[in-house]
Design an enzyme around this catalytic site. Structure first.
Site, PDB file in Angstrom:
ATOM      1  N   ASP A   1       0.819  -1.211   0.000  1.00  0.00           N
ATOM      2  CA  ASP A   1       0.000   0.000   0.000  1.00  0.00           C
ATOM      3  C   ASP A   1       0.852   1.259   0.000  1.00  0.00           C
ATOM      4  O   ASP A   1       2.015   1.255   0.405  1.00  0.00           O
ATOM      5  CB  ASP A   1      -0.980   0.009   1.168  1.00  0.00           C
ATOM      6  CG  ASP A   1      -0.300  -0.031   2.526  1.00  0.00           C
ATOM      7  OD1 ASP A   1       0.676  -0.791   2.680  1.00  0.00           O
ATOM      8  OD2 ASP A   1      -0.740   0.698   3.445  1.00  0.00           O
TER       9      ASP A   1
ATOM     10  N   GLU B   1      -0.033  -1.387   5.606  1.00  0.00           N
ATOM     11  CA  GLU B   1       1.046  -0.987   6.524  1.00  0.00           C
ATOM     12  C   GLU B   1       0.876   0.460   6.951  1.00  0.00           C
ATOM     13  O   GLU B   1       1.129   0.813   8.110  1.00  0.00           O
ATOM     14  CB  GLU B   1       2.406  -1.190   5.851  1.00  0.00           C
ATOM     15  CG  GLU B   1       3.605  -0.961   6.766  1.00  0.00           C
ATOM     16  CD  GLU B   1       4.114   0.483   6.803  1.00  0.00           C
ATOM     17  OE1 GLU B   1       4.979   0.794   7.648  1.00  0.00           O
ATOM     18  OE2 GLU B   1       3.665   1.313   5.977  1.00  0.00           O
TER      19      GLU B   1
END
Length: 384
Positions: A73, A135
């Protein structure tokens, strides 16, 4: 090999894997590439089926493996002034520009580009690839992945998290704990503030307490210092509430984070805030309106990476990179989660954290070359 890595990085940047959106297409692409290289892969969907982790292995089906870890991400690009399309990688002046180039698709591209090299060797210990979701919003994917590894009895011994450190070996960082504290009071006319419970007033008092605790934490810094700054920190990210100038605010919220350097600081802050809310804020709020509330939502609590005297991952990366300037960083990563699972862990990857989360994010091509070089030496060592 560099061309393979840069071509793959361009493909990965084109996936707009902002944390609020799905990463499934990127994960499927990585899984396909690793399968083609001979890896055993497993895609692990989250509970809603819109995001996934990828765990793949090349080499023997044994313990003691080496994990190459990265998150899929990226942070949003909204309201950032980019010089070009952030999801179309461009090259200029020896740099590759695009969202995620350094944080941290550059490392993922290098690791996957090296997969055929790993597969061509007779490895005496497995090489694992761990690519996670979310994350940037609390390491949610890594928490789920570590739980799955624990449940399945998969026991790698080393985790290398390829966050951008300009290839410096990092063996310690602070934890990262993010919270949203919400206040619900009683609305009313602004001309009679005593008849209502102004949620903004109490949110301000709470934020003030956070600032006071921030100063107390400075005096609690352990010695000798291991971090810069050496103490645990608190940051107030947002204070939002109210609907108009003449309305007693019925709702408010404070978004804040703490980055502890030691567990005792975590407990100190939480114990103090619990007492303060219970004995002072809520007592005053409920004296006027019995249904007044203060609730804190835990967005994420991610363990720090604790420096250890014995650290196989650190020693391996020093040997592979030739960098002896081992250090610590103030930003958080997924490394502490792997350490909690019983692995030795380090953070080391291409690019600079100074470029992360900014418009015109970039990674230097030379950094990708350095990363590919140590991955090649890892292949040599894992098959020696």
């Amino acid at each position: 090999m560099l061309n393979n890595a840069t071509d793959l990085l361009a493909r990965l940047v084109a996936f707009p894997t902002i944390s609020s959106d799905s990463n499934l297409e990127m994960i499927a692409t990585l899984a396909h590439l690793l399968e083609d290289a001979g890896a055993r892969t497993e895609v692990l969907l989250d509970e809603h089926g819109g995001k996934a982790n990828l765990f793949a292995t090349i080499g023997p089906d044994t313990g003691g493996g080496i994990v190459l870890s990265g998150h899929s991400d990226v942070v949003p690009v909204a309201d950032q002034d980019w010089s070009s399309d952030p999801f179309e990688m461009r090259e200029a002046g020896g740099r590759l520009f695009g969202r995620g180039t350094c944080d941290m698709k550059g490392f993922i591209a290098c690791a996957v580009a090296m997969a055929p090299t790993f597969a061509a060797r007779t490895l005496h210990r497995p090489i694992h690839f761990a690519f996670t979701h979310d994350e940037e919003v609390g390491c949610l994917g890594a928490q789920a992945l570590c739980a799955a590894l624990r449940d399945r009895g998969i026991r790698p011994s080393i985790a290398i998290i390829g966050e951008p450190t300009q290839m410096q070996v990092i063996d310690g960082h602070k934890g990262c704990c993010e919270y949203t504290t919400r206040f619900e009071g009683l609305e009313g006319h602004g001309s009679a503030p005593d008849r209502g419970v102004n949620a903004v007033d109490y949110a301000v008092r709470y934020a003030t307490r956070l600032m006071e605790l921030r100063e107390h934490l400075k005096a609690r810094a352990p010695k000798p210092p291991a971090f810069d700054p050496p103490h645990s920190t608190i940051n107030i990210g947002a204070l939002v509430g109210g609907v108009g100038h003449n309305v007693i605010a019925g709702k408010a919220r404070v978004d804040w984070e703490m980055r502890p350097v030691q567990a005792s600081d975590f407990e100190f802050v939480h114990d103090d805030l619990t007492r303060y809310c219970r004995d002072e804020l809520l007592t005053a709020m409920q004296a006027v309106h019995s249904d007044a509330r203060i609730e804190t939502e835990t967005v994420g609590e991610v363990a720090g990476l604790t420096p250890a005297a014995a650290n196989e991952a650190r020693d391996l990366m020093v040997a592979l990179t030739g960098r002896t300037d081992v250090g610590t960083v103030p930003f958080g990563t997924e490394a502490g989660l792997f350490q909690e699972l019983g692995m030795s862990a380090v953070v080391c990857g291409p690019g600079s954290i100074a470029q992360a989360h900014k418009p015109d994010e970039f990674i230097e091509i030379a950094q990708l070359n350095d990363c590919l070089s140590w991955l090649g030496r890892l292949a040599d060592r894992a098959s020696a």
